[in-house]
Design a protein around this motif. Sequence first.
Motif, PDB file in Angstrom:
ATOM      1  N   GLY A  15      -4.129   5.516   7.609  1.00 10.87           N
ATOM      2  CA  GLY A  15      -3.184   5.588   8.715  1.00 10.87           C
ATOM      3  C   GLY A  15      -3.865   5.696  10.064  1.00 10.87           C
ATOM      4  O   GLY A  15      -5.086   5.896  10.162  1.00 10.87           O
ATOM      5  N   LYS A  16      -3.084   5.578  11.101  1.00  7.65           N
ATOM      6  CA  LYS A  16      -3.595   5.785  12.453  1.00  7.65           C
ATOM      7  C   LYS A  16      -4.136   7.205  12.544  1.00  7.65           C
ATOM      8  O   LYS A  16      -3.575   8.123  11.957  1.00  7.65           O
ATOM      9  N   GLY A  17      -5.232   7.375  13.261  1.00  3.22           N
ATOM     10  CA  GLY A  17      -5.842   8.694  13.398  1.00  3.22           C
ATOM     11  C   GLY A  17      -6.741   9.067  12.233  1.00  3.22           C
ATOM     12  O   GLY A  17      -7.273  10.177  12.187  1.00  3.22           O
ATOM     13  N   PHE A  36     -10.592   9.176  18.335  1.00  2.69           N
ATOM     14  CA  PHE A  36      -9.239   8.700  18.044  1.00  2.69           C
ATOM     15  C   PHE A  36      -9.309   7.370  17.307  1.00  2.69           C
ATOM     16  O   PHE A  36     -10.339   6.690  17.324  1.00  2.69           O
ATOM     17  N   GLN A  37      -8.223   6.996  16.657  1.00  9.25           N
ATOM     18  CA  GLN A  37      -8.103   5.692  15.999  1.00  9.25           C
ATOM     19  C   GLN A  37      -6.653   5.236  16.120  1.00  9.25           C
ATOM     20  O   GLN A  37      -5.767   5.782  15.481  1.00  9.25           O
ATOM     21  N   PRO A  38      -6.391   4.208  16.945  1.00 10.31           N
ATOM     22  CA  PRO A  38      -5.016   3.763  17.167  1.00 10.31           C
ATOM     23  C   PRO A  38      -4.511   2.742  16.140  1.00 10.31           C
ATOM     24  O   PRO A  38      -3.344   2.354  16.188  1.00 10.31           O
ATOM     25  N   PHE A  39      -5.369   2.318  15.211  1.00  6.67           N
ATOM     26  CA  PHE A  39      -4.994   1.259  14.279  1.00  6.67           C
ATOM     27  C   PHE A  39      -5.012   1.734  12.827  1.00  6.67           C
ATOM     28  O   PHE A  39      -5.684   2.696  12.485  1.00  6.67           O
ATOM     29  N   LYS A  42      -8.868   1.323   9.294  1.00  7.38           N
ATOM     30  CA  LYS A  42     -10.178   1.204   9.940  1.00  7.38           C
ATOM     31  C   LYS A  42     -11.222   2.086   9.265  1.00  7.38           C
ATOM     32  O   LYS A  42     -10.911   3.050   8.581  1.00  7.38           O
ATOM     33  N   SER A  43     -12.492   1.741   9.492  1.00  2.00           N
ATOM     34  CA  SER A  43     -13.612   2.444   8.862  1.00  2.00           C
ATOM     35  C   SER A  43     -14.355   3.353   9.846  1.00  2.00           C
ATOM     36  O   SER A  43     -15.440   3.824   9.539  1.00  2.00           O
ATOM     37  N   PHE A  44     -13.804   3.581  11.003  1.00  2.02           N
ATOM     38  CA  PHE A  44     -14.463   4.405  12.016  1.00  2.02           C
ATOM     39  C   PHE A  44     -13.426   4.936  13.012  1.00  2.02           C
ATOM     40  O   PHE A  44     -12.282   4.484  13.013  1.00  2.02           O
ATOM     41  N   CYS A  45     -13.849   5.854  13.855  1.00  2.00           N
ATOM     42  CA  CYS A  45     -13.025   6.364  14.958  1.00  2.00           C
ATOM     43  C   CYS A  45     -13.743   6.057  16.269  1.00  2.00           C
ATOM     44  O   CYS A  45     -14.973   6.011  16.316  1.00  2.00           O
ATOM     45  N   TYR A  46     -12.995   5.871  17.325  1.00  4.31           N
ATOM     46  CA  TYR A  46     -13.548   5.647  18.659  1.00  4.31           C
ATOM     47  C   TYR A  46     -13.785   6.983  19.350  1.00  4.31           C
ATOM     48  O   TYR A  46     -13.001   7.919  19.184  1.00  4.31           O
ATOM     49  N   TYR A  47     -14.829   7.057  20.171  1.00  4.82           N
ATOM     50  CA  TYR A  47     -15.040   8.235  21.014  1.00  4.82           C
ATOM     51  C   TYR A  47     -14.121   8.167  22.226  1.00  4.82           C
ATOM     52  O   TYR A  47     -13.912   7.083  22.785  1.00  4.82           O
ATOM     53  N   CYS A  48     -13.577   9.292  22.629  1.00  3.09           N
ATOM     54  CA  CYS A  48     -12.819   9.338  23.880  1.00  3.09           C
ATOM     55  C   CYS A  48     -13.777   8.991  25.028  1.00  3.09           C
ATOM     56  O   CYS A  48     -14.932   9.411  25.022  1.00  3.09           O
ATOM     57  N   SER A  49     -13.288   8.239  25.987  1.00  2.00           N
ATOM     58  CA  SER A  49     -14.137   7.838  27.109  1.00  2.00           C
ATOM     59  C   SER A  49     -14.273   8.974  28.116  1.00  2.00           C
ATOM     60  O   SER A  49     -13.562   9.984  28.044  1.00  2.00           O
ATOM     61  N   ARG A  50     -15.188   8.817  29.066  1.00  2.00           N
ATOM     62  CA  ARG A  50     -15.368   9.807  30.124  1.00  2.00           C
ATOM     63  C   ARG A  50     -14.053   9.987  30.869  1.00  2.00           C
ATOM     64  O   ARG A  50     -13.330   9.032  31.091  1.00  2.00           O
ATOM     65  N   GLY A  51     -13.737  11.218  31.215  1.00  2.00           N
ATOM     66  CA  GLY A  51     -12.483  11.511  31.908  1.00  2.00           C
ATOM     67  C   GLY A  51     -11.313  11.721  30.965  1.00  2.00           C
ATOM     68  O   GLY A  51     -10.190  11.959  31.404  1.00  2.00           O
ATOM     69  N   THR A  60      -4.380   9.564  17.689  1.00  2.00           N
ATOM     70  CA  THR A  60      -4.255   8.114  17.839  1.00  2.00           C
ATOM     71  C   THR A  60      -4.548   7.679  19.272  1.00  2.00           C
ATOM     72  O   THR A  60      -4.558   6.489  19.564  1.00  2.00           O
ATOM     73  N   TYR A  61      -4.780   8.634  20.156  1.00  2.00           N
ATOM     74  CA  TYR A  61      -5.119   8.330  21.553  1.00  2.00           C
ATOM     75  C   TYR A  61      -5.832   9.551  22.140  1.00  2.00           C
ATOM     76  O   TYR A  61      -5.799  10.640  21.560  1.00  2.00           O
ATOM     77  N   CYS A  62      -6.461   9.358  23.281  1.00  2.00           N
ATOM     78  CA  CYS A  62      -7.090  10.461  24.003  1.00  2.00           C
ATOM     79  C   CYS A  62      -6.241  10.788  25.218  1.00  2.00           C
ATOM     80  O   CYS A  62      -5.634   9.898  25.813  1.00  2.00           O
TER      81      CYS A  62
END
Length: 174
Positions: A15-17, A36-39, A42-51, A60-62
Amino acid sequence: KFQRYSGRSSCYSCGKGTYQRYKGKSYCYSCWKGTFQPFYGKSFCYYCSRGKYSSSWARTYCSSCGKGKYQRYTGKSYCSSCGTGKYQRYTSRSYCSSCEAGKHQSSTGRSFCTECNLGMYTSSTGTVECQSCSAGKFTDSKGKTICDECRAGTYSAATSATSCSQECAVGTYS
């Protein structure tokens, strides 16, 4: 993808996240704080960006750092407050700005700086407190970076003066 039960003909997408990086598993991992992972699937999570930040698991979002706050690094679970003498008027920022000369900020986590009051000044940036004009000097407006000198023939014995309205007595001068 994963399959929780044996004897099935297909696998479920994570699932998402969540994510699953290995084949043949019966579960998915939650994305950890700061990611986070919005999709689906998936086989990984994204890092939250600066800010931005995510303070809980399986996001599912930052979220954006608010006004008066910042996050200079990626993949974090919190935002920091701007220190004294600094401010941030926008959201989703990776830095704070120093107060301009003529302004100050004595609190943390602020989105603005305050102009120095009458009779006060600061010539530096990033100031926590404004300074009083010394005797013989004054400011008659807010946000001054220097104090004005009393004009010839007038004086002010007080500090933080807003004018030099005292005239020199007969037989004296300034």
